[in-house]
Design an enzyme around this catalytic site. Structure first.
Site, PDB file in Angstrom:
ATOM      1  N   ARG A  24       4.365  28.150  25.700  1.00 50.72           N
ATOM      2  CA  ARG A  24       3.688  28.353  27.470  1.00 50.72           C
ATOM      3  C   ARG A  24       4.962  28.779  28.085  1.00 50.72           C
ATOM      4  NH1 ARG A  24       2.662  27.953  32.236  1.00 50.72           N
ATOM      5  NH2 ARG A  24       0.729  27.460  32.991  1.00 50.72           N
ATOM      6  N   ASP A  42       2.586  31.015  36.135  1.00 47.54           N
ATOM      7  CA  ASP A  42       1.046  30.774  35.741  1.00 47.54           C
ATOM      8  C   ASP A  42       0.406  32.071  35.879  1.00 47.54           C
ATOM      9  OD1 ASP A  42      -1.263  29.390  34.879  1.00 47.54           O
ATOM     10  OD2 ASP A  42      -1.429  27.869  36.670  1.00 47.54           O
ATOM     11  N   GLU A  83      -6.393  32.938  34.627  1.00 49.33           N
ATOM     12  CA  GLU A  83      -7.058  32.356  33.510  1.00 49.33           C
ATOM     13  C   GLU A  83      -7.964  33.683  33.075  1.00 49.33           C
ATOM     14  OE1 GLU A  83      -7.444  29.223  32.466  1.00 49.33           O
ATOM     15  OE2 GLU A  83      -5.738  28.880  33.768  1.00 49.33           O
ATOM     16  N   ARG A 140       1.426  22.646  23.798  1.00 49.49           N
ATOM     17  CA  ARG A 140       2.255  23.876  23.535  1.00 49.49           C
ATOM     18  C   ARG A 140       3.844  23.312  23.963  1.00 49.49           C
ATOM     19  NH1 ARG A 140      -1.669  27.630  27.111  1.00 49.49           N
ATOM     20  NH2 ARG A 140      -1.182  25.647  28.310  1.00 49.49           N
TER      21      ARG A 140
END
Length: 173
Positions: A47, A52, A55, A89
């Site tokens: 990650r 970010d 989604e 992750r």
């Protein structure tokens, strides 16, 4: 039997924090996550730290994933590991050779997280950037500001919602 147990524990153990690891990107799962093969056979789910991406159910998720894939798929990368996330992750800054050079030690490398933010393919996530040096946190913020000002990527849409807000809203429903 004891040797088998030790080998299994070593394989399942998370990567150490603050480690530099090299490998080849075998898959890009989202605009901020990928899989890297290290030691020619071990797959590490990674990650990107400090960013970010949308989604899968959000607008621009496919474009964000494609953008990361264009920079990373099949390339040799260096991971600056900082820890693990809640899903297990490896959290890391990921550096890939720029352009056609795909060998470790290439003179010019790109921070994939910063590249995603600068292209408007991910948000700088101030809640997840504590592991970045202060100057780099500022650089990520400036890259996001410039992407917004230029209406690049997800910033071309109307009122893009950051993934952390969307996830929070879904939990509250």
């Amino acid at each position: 039997m004891r040797t088998s147990c030790l080998w299994l524990l070593a394989c399942l153990a998370p990567l150490p924090a603050a480690a530099d690891i090299t490998g080849r990107v075998s898959a890009v799962t989202s605009g901020d996550a990928l899989t890297v093969v290290v030691n020619e056979r071990e797959q590490v789910k990674v990650r990107l730290v400090g960013v970010d991406a949308p989604e899968p159910y959000q607008d621009f998720a496919r474009e964000s994933r494609s953008s990361l894939g264009a920079h990373a798929s099949g390339r040799e990368v260096r991971l600056d590991v900082v820890g693990q996330d809640r899903q297990g992750r490896t959290r890391a800054r990921v550096w890939a050779a720029e352009g056609s050079c795909s060998q470790p030690g290439c003179p010019k490398t790109v921070d994939l997280g910063l590249a995603q933010v600068a292209a408007g393919m991910a948000w700088h996530d101030p809640g997840q950037d504590r592991d970045l040096p202060a100057a780099d946190r500022q650089g990520y913020g400036e890259a996001e500001f410039m992407a917004k000002a230029r209406r690049l990527g997800l910033w071309a849409g109307k009122n893009p919602q950051p993934p952390w807000a969307v996830r929070q809203n879904r939990l509250e429903e």
